[in-house]
Scaffold this active site. Structure first.
Site, PDB file in Angstrom:
ATOM      1  N   GLY A  15     -11.851  -5.961  10.462  1.00 31.34           N
ATOM      2  CA  GLY A  15     -11.305  -5.149  11.543  1.00 31.34           C
ATOM      3  C   GLY A  15     -11.313  -6.029  12.785  1.00 31.34           C
ATOM      4  O   GLY A  15     -12.339  -6.647  13.106  1.00 31.34           O
ATOM      5  N   ALA A  16     -10.170  -6.084  13.471  1.00 30.73           N
ATOM      6  CA  ALA A  16     -10.003  -7.069  14.545  1.00 30.73           C
ATOM      7  C   ALA A  16     -11.113  -7.019  15.612  1.00 30.73           C
ATOM      8  O   ALA A  16     -11.738  -8.049  15.911  1.00 30.73           O
ATOM      9  CB  ALA A  16      -8.613  -6.916  15.161  1.00 30.73           C
ATOM     10  N   GLN A  67      -9.258  -1.087   1.689  1.00 34.70           N
ATOM     11  CA  GLN A  67      -9.994  -0.654   2.888  1.00 34.70           C
ATOM     12  C   GLN A  67      -9.795   0.847   3.139  1.00 34.70           C
ATOM     13  O   GLN A  67     -10.673   1.498   3.695  1.00 34.70           O
ATOM     14  CB  GLN A  67      -9.519  -1.438   4.125  1.00 34.70           C
ATOM     15  CG  GLN A  67      -9.949  -2.893   4.154  1.00 34.70           C
ATOM     16  CD  GLN A  67      -8.903  -3.804   3.560  1.00 34.70           C
ATOM     17  OE1 GLN A  67      -8.149  -3.414   2.676  1.00 34.70           O
ATOM     18  NE2 GLN A  67      -8.842  -5.027   4.040  1.00 34.70           N
ATOM     19  N   ASP A 108      -3.724  -5.944  14.577  1.00 32.66           N
ATOM     20  CA  ASP A 108      -4.500  -7.190  14.641  1.00 32.66           C
ATOM     21  C   ASP A 108      -4.015  -8.103  15.750  1.00 32.66           C
ATOM     22  O   ASP A 108      -4.747  -8.960  16.234  1.00 32.66           O
ATOM     23  CB  ASP A 108      -4.460  -7.918  13.307  1.00 32.66           C
ATOM     24  CG  ASP A 108      -5.388  -7.222  12.333  1.00 32.66           C
ATOM     25  OD1 ASP A 108      -4.990  -6.186  11.789  1.00 32.66           O
ATOM     26  OD2 ASP A 108      -6.534  -7.685  12.175  1.00 32.66           O
ATOM     27  N   ASN A 155      -0.134  -5.947  11.688  1.00 31.57           N
ATOM     28  CA  ASN A 155      -1.235  -5.142  11.143  1.00 31.57           C
ATOM     29  C   ASN A 155      -1.252  -5.339   9.630  1.00 31.57           C
ATOM     30  O   ASN A 155      -0.381  -6.015   9.058  1.00 31.57           O
ATOM     31  CB  ASN A 155      -1.068  -3.663  11.526  1.00 31.57           C
ATOM     32  CG  ASN A 155      -2.311  -2.842  11.208  1.00 31.57           C
ATOM     33  OD1 ASN A 155      -3.420  -3.227  11.579  1.00 31.57           O
ATOM     34  ND2 ASN A 155      -2.164  -1.737  10.505  1.00 31.57           N
TER      35      ASN A 155
HETATM   36  O1  MRU Z   1      -8.145  -7.375   6.744  1.00 34.69           O
HETATM   37  P1  MRU Z   1      -8.801  -6.347   7.611  1.00 34.69           P
HETATM   38  O2  MRU Z   1      -9.512  -5.290   6.831  1.00 34.69           O
HETATM   39  O3  MRU Z   1      -9.668  -6.965   8.680  1.00 34.69           O
HETATM   40  O4  MRU Z   1      -7.576  -5.640   8.346  1.00 34.69           O
HETATM   41  C1  MRU Z   1      -7.821  -4.713   9.362  1.00 34.69           C
HETATM   42  C2  MRU Z   1      -6.606  -4.081   9.927  1.00 34.69           C
HETATM   43  O5  MRU Z   1      -5.492  -4.403   9.572  1.00 34.69           O
HETATM   44  C3  MRU Z   1      -6.816  -3.094  11.022  1.00 34.69           C
HETATM   45  O6  MRU Z   1      -5.760  -2.196  11.079  1.00 34.69           O
HETATM   46  C4  MRU Z   1      -6.911  -3.825  12.372  1.00 34.69           C
HETATM   47  O7  MRU Z   1      -7.776  -4.912  12.316  1.00 34.69           O
HETATM   48  C5  MRU Z   1      -7.337  -2.911  13.443  1.00 34.69           C
HETATM   49  S1  MRU Z   1      -9.042  -2.457  13.272  1.00 34.69           S
HETATM   50  C6  MRU Z   1      -9.426  -1.398  14.535  1.00 34.69           C
END
Ligand code: MRU
Length: 329
Positions: A47-48, A174, A215, A225
């Site tokens: 998550g970013a 996820q 992201d 995203n």
């Molecule tokens: O690969 P991940 O699980 O880190 O991807 C996360 C996402 O795509 C989320 O939508 C994004 O990071 C926003 S988290 C608040």
């Protein structure tokens, strides 16, 4: 009580290893930037905003053990190239200093600000959605993804939906694992669907809004995203369903002019060829595994950030919000 993806304790960063959720709550103890970098790379923390936070703590750990903080920042920045919060947090941390105390103080301040920031996003975003709506989301954007209250999932919960459609989010699930877990804890009615079901459920008139996280958002409002987001935006446009994005200002990158300039992380083909660690494709099959995609700004009905809801044309509000403060935290 909101779940926390990480905490600092006795000179170490403890990461709740999200690869084992929801089955097992296993904590990973990290004492160096390399250990945190490894945890970020294999999505123990993800998550970013949460990886930005983990990276800020990683610099403090590195300074504490007398390591090379600049080299650590470079290593961390390379772990996940799409999520700009990572680079944002590293840059801000280094602006605060390179000593262990300064870096730790910065990481703590980032962690402390996260909850209020997320709640402000939720407040603005929830105004976009009628209470009792049926909302569809993708990936995980809850507390696990930010260290606060979540972005898109925070908006969704605050809007008091009657039902949430949770995309499972192949290949690493996820949605099926983490968003379902968080919604269950929040007591919000939901159903997990395979990613490919979203269009059919929209066509039946069972989706009132789509809300996702980001992201990286380019200066023109294009949104990177989790892979599959772009397809959802196209489907939402076809069915005249509003498609919203929720993200903090630290996810906006004014230095990236359009989505075409956003680097897209490619992950191991094994994540596609396997399911939960079990091989599902023939031994010599190949795969492509882009982890993110880009949704053009034209398909985005609004972006809820901690200040307000930004609407198209996005260039002006983005540069206004970024000029007001280069340090959104
Ligand atoms: O690969 P991940 O699980 O880190 O991807 C996360 C996402 O795509 C989320 O939508 C994004 O990071 C926003 S988290 C608040």
């Amino acid at each position: 009580v909101t779940v926390k993806p990480l905490r600092y304790e006795d000179g170490a960063l403890l990461l709740l290893d999200q690869t084992f959720l929801p089955g097992e709550e296993r904590w990973l103890r990290c004492e160096s930037a390399a250990e945190v970098g490894d945890g970020i790379e294999r999505l123990a923390v993800r998550g970013a905003p949460a990886i930005g936070l983990a990276a800020a703590y990683a610099l403090a750990l590195e300074a504490r053990r007398g390591g090379d903080v600049q080299a650590a920042a470079q290593l961390l920045a390379a772990t996940r190239p799409t999520a700009v919060n990572l680079r944002w947090a590293l840059d801000r941390a280094l602006e605060h200093g390179s000593g262990p105390d300064e870096l730790l103080a910065f990481a703590h301040s980032l962690a402390a600000a996260q909850f209020d920031q997320d709640q402000a996003i939720a407040r603005h975003g929830a105004e976009l959605i009628e209470p009792g709506s049926r909302v569809l989301t993708h990936c995980n954007t809850g507390a696990l993804a930010t260290g606060g209250a979540g972005t898109a999932l925070g908006v969704i919960i605050a809007s008091e939906p009657s039902h949430v459609w949770v995309d499972e989010t192949r290949p690493l699930l996820q949605g099926a694992r983490l968003t379902a877990w968080e919604l269950e804890h929040a007591g919000v009615p939901f159903a997990v669907i395979v990613d490919a079901a979203a269009g059919a459920i929209m066509a039946r008139g069972e989706v009132d809004a789509v809300v996702v996280g980001a992201d990286r958002i380019a200066a023109n409002g294009d949104v990177a995203n989790k892979i599959g987001t772009y397809a959802l935006a196209v489907l939402a446009a076809h069915h005249a369903i509003p498609f919203y994005v929720a993200a903090p200002l630290s996810t906006i990158d004014p230095a990236t002019p359009t989505g075409a300039a956003i680097p897209i992380e490619e992950r191991s083909p094994d994540e596609v060829l396997e399911l939960a660690g079990r091989r599902i494709s023939p031994a010599h099959a190949s795969a492509r595994n882009p982890a993110f995609d880009v949704t053009p700004a034209a398909l985005v009905a609004g972006i809820a950030c901690e200040r307000e809801v930004i609407r198209a044309p996005y260039e002006d509000p983005i540069s206004r919000l970024w000029n007001r403060t280069s340090t959104p935290a």
